[in-house]
Structure formats: structure tokens, C-alpha cells
Scaffold this motif. Structure first.
Motif, PDB file in Angstrom:
ATOM      1  N   THR A   1       0.820  -1.215   0.000  1.00 57.59           N
ATOM      2  CA  THR A   1       0.000   0.000   0.000  1.00 57.59           C
ATOM      3  C   THR A   1       0.852   1.263   0.000  1.00 57.59           C
ATOM      4  O   THR A   1       0.326   2.364  -0.059  1.00 57.59           O
ATOM      5  CB  THR A   1      -0.923   0.033   1.229  1.00 57.59           C
ATOM      6  OG1 THR A   1      -0.139  -0.174   2.394  1.00 57.59           O
ATOM      7  CG2 THR A   1      -1.968  -1.035   1.128  1.00 57.59           C
ATOM      8  N   ALA A   2       2.171   1.124   0.123  1.00 56.21           N
ATOM      9  CA  ALA A   2       3.010   2.325   0.090  1.00 56.21           C
ATOM     10  C   ALA A   2       4.188   2.145  -0.858  1.00 56.21           C
ATOM     11  O   ALA A   2       5.149   2.895  -0.823  1.00 56.21           O
ATOM     12  CB  ALA A   2       3.510   2.674   1.483  1.00 56.21           C
TER      13      ALA A   2
ATOM     14  N   ASN B   1       3.246  -1.884   5.226  1.00 53.19           N
ATOM     15  CA  ASN B   1       2.893  -1.212   3.966  1.00 53.19           C
ATOM     16  C   ASN B   1       3.731  -1.574   2.748  1.00 53.19           C
ATOM     17  O   ASN B   1       3.360  -1.232   1.634  1.00 53.19           O
ATOM     18  CB  ASN B   1       2.899   0.321   4.113  1.00 53.19           C
ATOM     19  CG  ASN B   1       1.809   0.794   5.047  1.00 53.19           C
ATOM     20  OD1 ASN B   1       0.815   0.107   5.236  1.00 53.19           O
ATOM     21  ND2 ASN B   1       1.998   1.959   5.631  1.00 53.19           N
TER      22      ASN B   1
ATOM     23  N   ASN C   1       2.292   5.460  -4.676  1.00 55.18           N
ATOM     24  CA  ASN C   1       2.773   5.059  -3.351  1.00 55.18           C
ATOM     25  C   ASN C   1       2.128   5.845  -2.224  1.00 55.18           C
ATOM     26  O   ASN C   1       1.974   5.341  -1.123  1.00 55.18           O
ATOM     27  CB  ASN C   1       4.289   5.241  -3.246  1.00 55.18           C
ATOM     28  CG  ASN C   1       5.035   4.428  -4.271  1.00 55.18           C
ATOM     29  OD1 ASN C   1       4.462   3.535  -4.881  1.00 55.18           O
ATOM     30  ND2 ASN C   1       6.289   4.735  -4.481  1.00 55.18           N
ATOM     31  N   THR C   2       1.823   7.105  -2.490  1.00 53.08           N
ATOM     32  CA  THR C   2       1.315   7.902  -1.382  1.00 53.08           C
ATOM     33  C   THR C   2      -0.205   7.982  -1.377  1.00 53.08           C
ATOM     34  O   THR C   2      -0.796   8.171  -0.330  1.00 53.08           O
ATOM     35  CB  THR C   2       1.874   9.339  -1.429  1.00 53.08           C
ATOM     36  OG1 THR C   2       1.571   9.899  -2.689  1.00 53.08           O
ATOM     37  CG2 THR C   2       3.371   9.351  -1.217  1.00 53.08           C
ATOM     38  N   GLN C   3      -0.843   7.857  -2.534  1.00 51.85           N
ATOM     39  CA  GLN C   3      -2.296   8.069  -2.523  1.00 51.85           C
ATOM     40  C   GLN C   3      -3.107   6.891  -3.041  1.00 51.85           C
ATOM     41  O   GLN C   3      -3.902   6.310  -2.313  1.00 51.85           O
ATOM     42  CB  GLN C   3      -2.640   9.313  -3.358  1.00 51.85           C
ATOM     43  CG  GLN C   3      -2.058  10.578  -2.761  1.00 51.85           C
ATOM     44  CD  GLN C   3      -2.475  11.804  -3.541  1.00 51.85           C
ATOM     45  OE1 GLN C   3      -3.529  11.841  -4.157  1.00 51.85           O
ATOM     46  NE2 GLN C   3      -1.641  12.818  -3.521  1.00 51.85           N
ATOM     47  N   VAL C   4      -2.869   6.543  -4.307  1.00 50.29           N
ATOM     48  CA  VAL C   4      -3.776   5.608  -4.985  1.00 50.29           C
ATOM     49  C   VAL C   4      -3.912   4.285  -4.234  1.00 50.29           C
ATOM     50  O   VAL C   4      -5.025   3.853  -3.907  1.00 50.29           O
ATOM     51  CB  VAL C   4      -3.291   5.351  -6.431  1.00 50.29           C
ATOM     52  CG1 VAL C   4      -4.134   4.299  -7.096  1.00 50.29           C
ATOM     53  CG2 VAL C   4      -3.311   6.648  -7.220  1.00 50.29           C
TER      54      VAL C   4
ATOM     55  N   PHE D   1      -3.085   3.312  -1.141  1.00 48.82           N
ATOM     56  CA  PHE D   1      -3.604   3.368   0.221  1.00 48.82           C
ATOM     57  C   PHE D   1      -5.108   3.645   0.220  1.00 48.82           C
ATOM     58  O   PHE D   1      -5.868   3.008   0.939  1.00 48.82           O
ATOM     59  CB  PHE D   1      -2.867   4.458   1.016  1.00 48.82           C
ATOM     60  CG  PHE D   1      -3.126   4.382   2.486  1.00 48.82           C
ATOM     61  CD1 PHE D   1      -2.404   3.503   3.275  1.00 48.82           C
ATOM     62  CD2 PHE D   1      -4.103   5.169   3.067  1.00 48.82           C
ATOM     63  CE1 PHE D   1      -2.646   3.423   4.631  1.00 48.82           C
ATOM     64  CE2 PHE D   1      -4.349   5.089   4.426  1.00 48.82           C
ATOM     65  CZ  PHE D   1      -3.619   4.219   5.209  1.00 48.82           C
ATOM     66  N   ARG D   2      -5.515   4.596  -0.620  1.00 48.41           N
ATOM     67  CA  ARG D   2      -6.933   4.966  -0.601  1.00 48.41           C
ATOM     68  C   ARG D   2      -7.818   3.844  -1.104  1.00 48.41           C
ATOM     69  O   ARG D   2      -8.924   3.643  -0.602  1.00 48.41           O
ATOM     70  CB  ARG D   2      -7.152   6.239  -1.432  1.00 48.41           C
ATOM     71  CG  ARG D   2      -6.605   7.472  -0.726  1.00 48.41           C
ATOM     72  CD  ARG D   2      -6.650   8.686  -1.612  1.00 48.41           C
ATOM     73  NE  ARG D   2      -8.010   9.047  -2.005  1.00 48.41           N
ATOM     74  CZ  ARG D   2      -8.286  10.023  -2.869  1.00 48.41           C
ATOM     75  NH1 ARG D   2      -7.313  10.698  -3.419  1.00 48.41           N
ATOM     76  NH2 ARG D   2      -9.530  10.295  -3.171  1.00 48.41           N
TER      77      ARG D   2
ATOM     78  N   VAL E   1      -6.692   0.293   1.452  1.00 47.09           N
ATOM     79  CA  VAL E   1      -6.897   0.395   2.899  1.00 47.09           C
ATOM     80  C   VAL E   1      -8.216   1.087   3.216  1.00 47.09           C
ATOM     81  O   VAL E   1      -9.042   0.578   3.966  1.00 47.09           O
ATOM     82  CB  VAL E   1      -5.725   1.143   3.588  1.00 47.09           C
ATOM     83  CG1 VAL E   1      -5.961   1.242   5.083  1.00 47.09           C
ATOM     84  CG2 VAL E   1      -4.415   0.419   3.317  1.00 47.09           C
TER      85      VAL E   1
ATOM     86  N   ASN F   1      -1.002   4.306  10.234  1.00 44.43           N
ATOM     87  CA  ASN F   1      -1.774   4.184   8.993  1.00 44.43           C
ATOM     88  C   ASN F   1      -3.114   4.890   9.105  1.00 44.43           C
ATOM     89  O   ASN F   1      -4.003   4.677   8.296  1.00 44.43           O
ATOM     90  CB  ASN F   1      -2.026   2.706   8.670  1.00 44.43           C
ATOM     91  CG  ASN F   1      -0.980   2.180   7.723  1.00 44.43           C
ATOM     92  OD1 ASN F   1      -0.087   2.919   7.341  1.00 44.43           O
ATOM     93  ND2 ASN F   1      -1.098   0.930   7.345  1.00 44.43           N
TER      94      ASN F   1
ATOM     95  N   SER G   1       4.522   9.027   3.139  1.00 40.44           N
ATOM     96  CA  SER G   1       3.671   8.380   4.132  1.00 40.44           C
ATOM     97  C   SER G   1       2.363   8.012   3.456  1.00 40.44           C
ATOM     98  O   SER G   1       1.988   8.631   2.462  1.00 40.44           O
ATOM     99  CB  SER G   1       3.416   9.332   5.289  1.00 40.44           C
ATOM    100  OG  SER G   1       3.031  10.594   4.800  1.00 40.44           O
ATOM    101  N   PRO G   2       1.671   6.981   3.960  1.00 41.57           N
ATOM    102  CA  PRO G   2       0.425   6.581   3.311  1.00 41.57           C
ATOM    103  C   PRO G   2      -0.553   7.741   3.246  1.00 41.57           C
ATOM    104  O   PRO G   2      -0.784   8.420   4.245  1.00 41.57           O
ATOM    105  CB  PRO G   2      -0.108   5.458   4.201  1.00 41.57           C
ATOM    106  CG  PRO G   2       0.737   5.427   5.408  1.00 41.57           C
ATOM    107  CD  PRO G   2       2.005   6.126   5.091  1.00 41.57           C
ATOM    108  N   ASN G   3      -1.102   7.923   2.067  1.00 41.09           N
ATOM    109  CA  ASN G   3      -2.047   9.009   1.825  1.00 41.09           C
ATOM    110  C   ASN G   3      -1.504  10.368   2.263  1.00 41.09           C
ATOM    111  O   ASN G   3      -2.265  11.259   2.632  1.00 41.09           O
ATOM    112  CB  ASN G   3      -3.374   8.711   2.538  1.00 41.09           C
ATOM    113  CG  ASN G   3      -4.535   9.350   1.808  1.00 41.09           C
ATOM    114  OD1 ASN G   3      -4.346   9.936   0.741  1.00 41.09           O
ATOM    115  ND2 ASN G   3      -5.714   9.256   2.361  1.00 41.09           N
ATOM    116  N   ASP G   4      -0.183  10.513   2.245  1.00 44.87           N
ATOM    117  CA  ASP G   4       0.488  11.769   2.605  1.00 44.87           C
ATOM    118  C   ASP G   4       0.083  12.285   3.975  1.00 44.87           C
ATOM    119  O   ASP G   4       0.095  13.490   4.210  1.00 44.87           O
ATOM    120  CB  ASP G   4       0.188  12.857   1.551  1.00 44.87           C
ATOM    121  CG  ASP G   4       0.967  12.613   0.268  1.00 44.87           C
ATOM    122  OD1 ASP G   4       2.057  12.020   0.370  1.00 44.87           O
ATOM    123  OD2 ASP G   4       0.494  12.990  -0.808  1.00 44.87           O
ATOM    124  N   MET G   5      -0.268  11.383   4.889  1.00 44.15           N
ATOM    125  CA  MET G   5      -0.753  11.878   6.174  1.00 44.15           C
ATOM    126  C   MET G   5       0.369  12.478   7.013  1.00 44.15           C
ATOM    127  O   MET G   5       0.099  13.222   7.948  1.00 44.15           O
ATOM    128  CB  MET G   5      -1.491  10.782   6.938  1.00 44.15           C
ATOM    129  CG  MET G   5      -0.708   9.522   7.154  1.00 44.15           C
ATOM    130  SD  MET G   5      -1.667   8.272   8.028  1.00 44.15           S
ATOM    131  CE  MET G   5      -2.877   7.787   6.842  1.00 44.15           C
TER     132      MET G   5
END
Lengths: 435, 300
Positions: A201-202, A256, A409-412, A414-415, A418, B156, B246-250
Motif C-alpha cells: 500500500t506504500a 505497507n 505510493n502515497t495516494q492511490v 492506500f486509498r 486500505v 496508517n 507516508s500513506p495518503n500523505d498523512m
């Protein structure tokens, strides 16, 4: 008198501090191994300790074979990000770059922006072109010039945990397509309670091989070189992955990504029945998942439809010569020797466990010799590779690659995987951001 | 000999000597601050590529209007606000306790609270990453497990990861802020408290009517550096996530965004624009805060 002494001591102190500061750089290079002997000095930067050792070994071989062209190589190993940033700054400013540098493939396009500050390697690459997997050259090319030479093909394969599959009564050889894979995954989940696989997911190693293995020239980047995230095929793949998660066939990767400590521990304890990663991932099994020894079998990836391509060349490190090199010709000849020659390619397998880019060595006896990889995975590693030799799809890499992988890696991932958001919406938003 | 005399004359000259002694500062300021800021401003209007530098006007600033930058802006702002909420009142209270006569083992507690400030962010970040790990066996999860809570994926989840960042900041900077407040407290004349005692003021009254007002200059200072510290946070998030992604840029901060574009993607022009925006932003916020707290009013 006392005062004089005090002044003297202060001066010595200040001076020695000054000297210590100046020599800081030198001390750190001394720490790295220099392959002794006289000869032309070449400096090399890499981000992988094993690569550094490999070059040290190859420079000795070179010096044995070329007594008239001795090389005195200094191979400096820096952490991954540090090295790439340091090199970028050196190249931007036109000062301080080494002769040779290892650049990771997703970073490589950054160095080709504007007028590349790397030297075209065509004169050493072209004579060997027929023997090398072409796609491994194309990913480091711009305007018909090749700027990097890779370590490996990075053929994606799937690593099955035979023990778990046996428990579920699943034969990995029956899994021909991704549909079969999902069905088999369901059986594994029902019979053993263990998920069939983990999805990153990352990082992009779960999604990218599945996209790249599609027939045709489109990839995360399309044939024209534009970001391709709005391609309906990519949407299908993402939906497939989301579906695996929803049905429990796959779980999101602990930590991740497939390079995290959490994942190694999870997998080592039999947490999932399989994982698809490139060939170069073998080293992670041998080094970080020792309990799975003799339990893992390597198979080609399932195809999207029967008879379709079953692999894609993933990842890589392009070795390049910078324009700042004072001995560019020697540097080129050396990296060609280390990474393009037959001898070099055998060593790439022996020392690093990489699937060498020169395909003719794959069935040579040297590659059947015992080493830690054959001990772990058995002796038929290269049979799998030879089986898919003509099905290894290439990837498109250009200046858009860092941006595209970044947004994955940062958005697609994970959203969608997850947070369970609608893949269509997420991909649409991502492609708009890339415009 | 003649020369030496001239030099010493120069040093003793009342007109020139001050300039001579200020010169090292002026030079280092010009070379390491003024020049880089100036060239960053210039670069923020350019597309900077090796061998090709082109002026593109306001293009970089226009590109800033994108969801990722806004997210980094939001993250940095929330982080700064939360650290301000935690890192002003708590050190202030602790300082009062550690300054009071009846407190035992003062020096012990002072050093305990200060030690984290000496620890490198890199080490602290790695340790916090392990503490906030997602597995059942990770420290925090096993602690909350004792109380019957389910293990949580701390890093996460947007809310929980911000919590982790604020905890890390609190752990690390508490000691420094405490030190400022302690120094301030020791400058408050004891007679004021004695006078309050004579008037029969309670401890709380003394705190609100003597301590807090007299600590105002220190509080304003701590406030200002905390705003700057909050907006410039980068290393903590970088270490907590093991990299800038970081995941979803959090965990993405403005500096993280600058680093991602300027360095990681070799887009120095755009990176410069992010940097200048950050500079202007912190400047404005600090000015507003200072004028609200009455720093620019004439002394009465």
C-alpha cells in the motif's frame, strides 16, 4: 610566559579543529575499501553495499586482464536517498560528481532532465546489444542514447509457500491466470485460514508488475510517454486487487511494503501463501526469512488471459558515467566489463543473486553451481526464467516516472486498498493531479 | 614593523574597529543567508534543469495550488497548532513545579525532562516508529492490549499518526521550553510573591496574577519559536515513516513537499517556490501573533 603558552595552545587547537573539519571527507573515503595498486583513479558512488563489493571484486579481475590499463577504484557506499541527493546536487552544480554512479531506475529520469549530465554509453552498449534484454537498455535511454547499464532483468515471478499450498491441496502449476489465482486463493483461505498474498500500500511492487505484464506497449506511462493512470486496464487491475482484499484472499502488507521488517516477520511465520516480486527479491528471502528455506517455489506470474505474458522486467539500477569524469573512456570500458561481459554476468548471479541481463548465460553450467540461492530455492531457478524468456514485458520509464510512482505510493494504493475508496474516482483524481 | 603599526592603528581606530569586528557576521550573513534567499527567490520564477534555466514567470506558484500541497499545508498547520497547545502550558506548569521550594529531586526531574532534547531526531524517530508499530506485539499495542483494546495501525490512520507526531514533539521539545520558562521564573522578584502573601493571595491567584503576566515575554518568545519549529518540521515525520512518503500523505509537511519536489524529483524551481511560500507564511503568522500579543506597542 603563561600567556604565550595559552595563545599557542589556542592556536594549535583552532588549527587542528580546522584541519579535522577539512579532512572529514577524506576520512570517510578512507573507511571504504580501495582496491589497491597503482593505476588510473576512478571514483564510484553506490547506495548498496553489495554493489560496492561487487565493483571491488570486478576491478581486481579487470586489473588482472588489463595490465596496461590499471584502475585504482574507490567505491563509496552511501545510504540510498543520500547518494541520489548528493549526486543530484553535484550534477546540478557541475562540481564534485564521481566518475561512475549507480542510479536506481525510478530515480534515473531525474538525471536525464534537461541536458543529461551523464555520458551516452552507446559505444560500449551497441556491440553487445544483441545479447542483452533490450527493455533493460531502453529504460535508461533518452533520444536514442543509452545512459545506464543495468544489473539484472528483474523478471517478476511469484514465490509460493509450498507448505501452505500443499495443506490446501493447491498445485501452483495449475494456476495459469489471475482468475485461477483468485480461485486458488479462496481455497487456501478456506482450508488453512491464511491469506493467499499481501498487497503493498506504500510501494508499487504489487501493482506495477501486474500492469507491466499486460500485452502491448502501454504501462504506467503510455507509449507516447504520458502518465497513463486513466487507462481502463489499470482500473481493472486495481479493482482486481481491491476485490482480493475484500474477499480476504489478500491482506494489505504489514508495514505497507514488502521491504519492511514487519512484513519479513509476518511472511517468515507463514503469514501468507505467496507473493509476486521480481527475481532480485530472492536475497530478501535468504537473508530475512530464513525459516522458509526449502518451502518456497518460484513460478512465472499468472497471465491476465491464457497464453498472455507472464512476467515483466521490474526495478533496476543503471550504472552511469558522469560528464564530470576525467577518464570517461576507461570508466565506460570498466562498467561494460563489469556488467555487460559474459564473465561479469556470471559474477552478477554468483555474487549478487541477480538474473543477469545477458540471456545467453542463463543456461550456462556456472549458474547451476551451488550457492545460497540454490540451497534455498532449489537448482531450477533459471529454468523458470528460461521458460518466460520471451514473455518478459518491458516498462516505459521517462521523466514522468518519479511523479507517477510517487502518487501511487502515497495516494492511490492506500486509498483504494486500505480505505476502500472507489478505484475509478481515485485514479481519476490522481491522473488530474499529474496533468 | 611599519606595517604592523598601521594594522594595529586600524584596529584601535574608533571608526573602523566596529566594522572590522562585525565583518565576520556580515560576511557569513551575506554568504549563507542573504545570497541563498535572493537566489531562491530568483529560482522560484525559473524552471531549473542542468544546462537549461528558463524564466517561466509565476508558473511555479500557480502549480502550488494542488491537493498535495494543500494537504501538506494542512498537516503542518494542524501539527503546529497542536504542538502549541501542548508545548506552552505543560512546560509552563512543570517549570512552576520545578521552581517551587517544596519540590523534591528538582535537578533529577529537570535533567530527565531535558535529556530527550539531546537525543537525535533520527534515533528518536526510529524508536517511536517501533513503539507505534502496527502489529500486536509492538509496544503501544501491547500496552493498550492489557486494557482490552484492539491493536491499532497507529501510523496508517490520519488522526493517530498526527497523535504520534505530537507525542514525539512533546517528548523531544518539552525540556527546551521548560528551560526557557525556568529561566523566566527565576527572574521574577521574590518580593512580589511576598507582597502577595501579605495580601493573603492563594497559590492559584499568585500563579495567575504574578507568574503568568511576568512570564509574558518568555511565553511570546516560546510561542514564536514553536510556530517556526512546527512549520519547519520535517525530520520527525521522515523518520517516523522511514522515508518522505507516508500513506495518503498523512505525514507530509511543507518542508517534506519541498524536499520531494526540489531534491527527489529534481525540480529546484518549484521547490524554491514552496520554500518562499513557507517563508512568507511563517513571517506573516509570526507578525500577526506578535502584534496581537502587543509586542509592537510602545512601552507604557
Amino acid at each position: 610566559m603563561k600567556k604565550h603558552l595559552f595563545v599557542l595552545i589556542s592556536i594549535i587547537l583552532v588549527f587542528s579543529m580546522f584541519l579535522a573539519a577539512c579532512s572529514g571527507n577524506k576520512a570517510s573515503t578512507d573507511g571504504d575499501k580501495e582496491s589497491g595498486g597503482k593505476g588510473t583513479k576512478l571514483e564510484l558512488w553506490t547506495f548498496n553495499e553489495l554493489h560496492g563489493k561487487y565493483y571491488d571484486f570486478m576491478v581486481k579481475e579487470w586489473n588482472k586482464e588489463n595490465p596496461d590499463k590499471q584502475i585504482n577504484l574507490t567505491a563509496n557506499v552511501y545510504p540510498y536517498d543520500d547518494m541520489h541527493n548528493k549526486l543530484l546536487v553535484a550534477i546540478q552544480s557541475g562540481k564534485g560528481a564521481p566518475d561512475i554512479a549507480d542510479i536506481e531506475v525510478t530515480k534515473f529520469p531525474n538525471y536525464l532532465k534537461g541536458q543529461p549530465q551523464l555520458l551516452p554509453l552507446n559505444d560500449v552498449v551497441e556491440p553487445e546489444k544483441e545479447n542483452i534484454v533490450q527493455s533493460r537498455l531502453d529504460i535508461y535511454a533518452k533520444d536514442g542514447n543509452y545512459y545506464g547499464i543495468d544489473f539484472h532483468v528483474g523478471a517478476s515471478v511469484i514465490y509460493y509457500n509450498k507448505e501452505i499450498l500443499d495443506k490446501a491441496g493447491v498445485n501452483p502449476d495449475d494456476i495459469k491466470t489471475w482468475d485461477d489465482y483468485a480461485k486458488a486463493g479462496k481455497v487456501v483461505l478456506e482450508k488453512t485460514g491464511v491469506p493467499m498474498t499481501t498487497l503493498e500500500t506504500a510501494d508499487h511492487w504489487s501493482l506495477w508488475p501486474q500492469v507491466a505484464q499486460l500485452e502491448g506497449s502501454d504501462d504506467l506511462i503510455d507509449a507516447k510517454g504520458d502518465p497513463n493512470l486513466d487507462d481502463p486496464k489499470i482500473l481493472e487491475i486495481l479493482k482486481y486487487q481491491q476485490n482480493l482484499i475484500e474477499e480476504g484472499i489478500a491482506v494489505t502488507t504489514p508495514g505497507n511494503n514488502h521491504h519492511s521488517e514487519e512484513y519479513y516477520g509476518f511472511m517468515n511465520n507463514g503469514g501468507a501463501a505467496s507473493v509476486w516480486m521480481p527475481m532480485w527479491y530472492m536475497g530478501r528471502f535468504t537473508d530475512y526469512m530464513p525459516d522458509l528455506k526449502n518451502k518456497i517455489v518460484i513460478k512465472p506470474m499468472p497471465a491476465w488471459e491464457e497464453g498472455g505474458p507472464r512476467s515483466a522486467g521490474m526495478g533496476g539500477t543503471g550504472t552511469a558515467v558522469t560528464t564530470q569524469s576525467e577518464n570517461p573512456d576507461l570508466a565506460k570500458e570498466f562498467i561494460a566489463f563489469a556488467k555487460l561481459s559474459k564473465e561479469g554476468n556470471i559474477q552478477l548471479w554468483k555474487q549478487l543473486g541477480f538474473d543477469p541481463p545477458r540471456t545467453e548465460v542463463w543456461d550456462m553450467p556456472e549458474l547451476k553451481e551451488e550457492n545460497k540461492f540454490t540451497e534455498y530455492f532449489g537448482t531450477d531457478i533459471f529454468d523458470t526464467l528460461i521458460e518466460v524468456k520471451d514473455e518478459i514485458e518491458g516498462v516505459n520509464i521517462n521523466e514522468n516516472t518519479p511523479k507517477v510512482t510517487d502518487i501511487l505510493n502515497t495516494q492511490v494504493l492506500f486509498r483504494t486498498l486500505v480505505d476502500g475508496e472507489d478505484p475509478e474516482k481515485v485514479l481519476k483524481e490522481a491522473s488530474e493531479q499529474l496533468k | 614593523m611599519e606595517r604592523k603599526k598601521k594594522l594595529s592603528n586600524l584596529l584601535y581606530s574608533q571608526k573602523i574597529a566596529p566594522y572590522f569586528f562585525v565583518l565576520p557576521f556580515l560576511l557569513s550573513f551575506a554568504i549563507f543567508f542573504a545570497y541563498p534567499v535572493f537566489s531562491t527567490v530568483v529560482m522560484s520564477f525559473q524552471e531549473v534543469l542542468p544546462g537549461q534555466v528558463t524564466f517561466i514567470g509565476l508558473e511555479n506558484y500557480k502549480d502550488l495550488w494542488n491537493p498535495t500541497f494543500l494537504k501538506s499545508l494542512k498537516n503542518s498547520t494542524v501539527y503546529t497548532a497542536l504542538t502549541l497547545c501542548v508545548l506552552i502550558p505543560i512546560p509552563l506548569l512543570l517549570a512552576v513545579f520545578l521552581n517551587s521550594k517544596i519540590m523534591v529531586a528538582k535537578n533529577f526531574f529537570r535533567s530527565i525532562i531535558f535529556i530527550p532534547a539531546l537525543t537525535s531526531v533520527v534515533v528518536a524517530g526510529i524508536i517511536f516508529r517501533l513503539i507505534f508499530g502496527g502489529q500486536e506485539g509492538a509496544l503501544l499495542n501491547s500496552i493498550i492490549g492489557i486494557f482490552g483494546f484492539e491493536p491499532k495501525a497507529w501510523l496508517n490512520n490520519a488522526g493517530l499518526s498526527m497523535f504520534a507526531l505530537v507525542i514525539l514533539a512533546t517528548w523531544k521539545w518539552m525540556g527546551i521550553n521548560l528551560l526557557y520558562f525556568l529561566a523566566g521564573l527565576q527572574n521574577i522578584p521574590r518580593e512580589l510573591y511576598e507582597a502577595a502573601d501579605v495580601d493573603g493571595a492563594s497559590t492559584w491567584k499568585k500563579f495567575t496574577n504574578v507568574t503568568v503576566p511576568l512570564l509574558k515575554p518568555i511565553t511570546i518568545y516560546v510561542f514564536t519559536i514553536s510556530i517556526y519549529g512546527g512549520y519547519s518540521m520535517f525530520a520527525e515525520s521522515y523518520m517516523l515513516y522511514g522515508n518522505n512518503n507516508s500513506p495518503n500523505d498523512m505525514g507530509l509537511t511543507i518542508v517534506g513537499y519541498l524536499y520531494r519536489n526540489g531534491i527527489e524529483q529534481n525540480n529546484l524551481g518549484f521547490g524554491s517556490a514552496v520554500g518562499i511560500t513557507l517563508l512568507v507564511l511563517t513571517f506573516v503568522i509570526t507578525l500577526v501573533q506578535l502584534s496581537l500579543s502587543g509586542m509592537f506597542k510602545k512601552e507604557e
